[in-house]
Scaffold this motif. Structure first.
Motif, PDB file in Angstrom:
ATOM      1  N   LYS A   4    -132.712 -38.081 -43.807  1.00 26.35           N
ATOM      2  CA  LYS A   4    -131.569 -38.783 -43.255  1.00 26.35           C
ATOM      3  C   LYS A   4    -132.029 -40.179 -42.832  1.00 26.35           C
ATOM      4  CE  LYS A   4    -127.723 -38.007 -40.240  1.00 26.35           C
ATOM      5  NZ  LYS A   4    -127.042 -37.102 -39.357  1.00 26.35           N
ATOM      6  N   LYS A  52    -131.971 -43.755 -40.853  1.00 23.25           N
ATOM      7  CA  LYS A  52    -131.637 -44.258 -39.526  1.00 23.25           C
ATOM      8  C   LYS A  52    -131.833 -45.770 -39.536  1.00 23.25           C
ATOM      9  CE  LYS A  52    -133.086 -40.179 -36.949  1.00 23.25           C
ATOM     10  NZ  LYS A  52    -133.916 -39.660 -35.857  1.00 23.25           N
ATOM     11  N   ASP A  92    -124.594 -46.146 -38.337  1.00 20.81           N
ATOM     12  CA  ASP A  92    -124.367 -44.786 -38.839  1.00 20.81           C
ATOM     13  C   ASP A  92    -125.131 -44.556 -40.138  1.00 20.81           C
ATOM     14  OD1 ASP A  92    -122.656 -44.292 -36.731  1.00 20.81           O
ATOM     15  OD2 ASP A  92    -120.862 -44.826 -37.871  1.00 20.81           O
ATOM     16  N   ALA A  93    -125.637 -43.351 -40.293  1.00 19.93           N
ATOM     17  CA  ALA A  93    -126.349 -42.977 -41.516  1.00 19.93           C
ATOM     18  C   ALA A  93    -125.352 -42.854 -42.673  1.00 19.93           C
ATOM     19  CB  ALA A  93    -127.080 -41.657 -41.318  1.00 19.93           C
ATOM     20  N   GLU A 141    -123.554 -41.387 -46.024  1.00 16.63           N
ATOM     21  CA  GLU A 141    -123.346 -40.051 -46.583  1.00 16.63           C
ATOM     22  C   GLU A 141    -123.217 -40.169 -48.089  1.00 16.63           C
ATOM     23  OE1 GLU A 141    -120.186 -37.907 -44.789  1.00 16.63           O
ATOM     24  OE2 GLU A 141    -120.865 -38.332 -42.762  1.00 16.63           O
ATOM     25  N   LYS A 187    -121.961 -37.711 -50.106  1.00 10.27           N
ATOM     26  CA  LYS A 187    -121.167 -36.558 -50.534  1.00 10.27           C
ATOM     27  C   LYS A 187    -120.172 -36.985 -51.598  1.00 10.27           C
ATOM     28  CE  LYS A 187    -121.467 -34.361 -46.052  1.00 10.27           C
ATOM     29  NZ  LYS A 187    -120.742 -33.943 -44.865  1.00 10.27           N
TER      30      LYS A 187
END
Length: 67
Positions: free
Chosen positions: A1, A3, A16-17, A19, A21
């Motif tokens: 993840k 950072k 914010d990390a 995504e 998806k």
């Protein structure tokens, strides 16, 4: 993840990390036209479409004349 953070004027901000998806499908079509075998002209057409997480399309036309 992943950072990350940034410091601006003594203030610290967290980022914010990202995504990853979802998915995206890509379809690309193109063809070349040579109007005359005796003339050095070539015309290219192309289109690319995206569906899924990313949606849209791009396209283009190009011409080449050799002398």
């Amino acid at each position: 993840k992943a950072k990350a953070r940034v410091d601006v004027g003594g203030q610290r901000y967290e980022i914010d990390a990202p995504e990853l998806k979802g998915g995206t499908g890509i379809l690309e079509l193109g063809f070349t036209v040579k109007p005359s075998a005796s003339k050095p002209l070539t015309i290219d057409f192309n289109i690319k479409g995206y569906a899924g997480k990313r949606e849209g399309f791009t396209g283009g036309v190009g011409a080449e004349y050799r002398f």
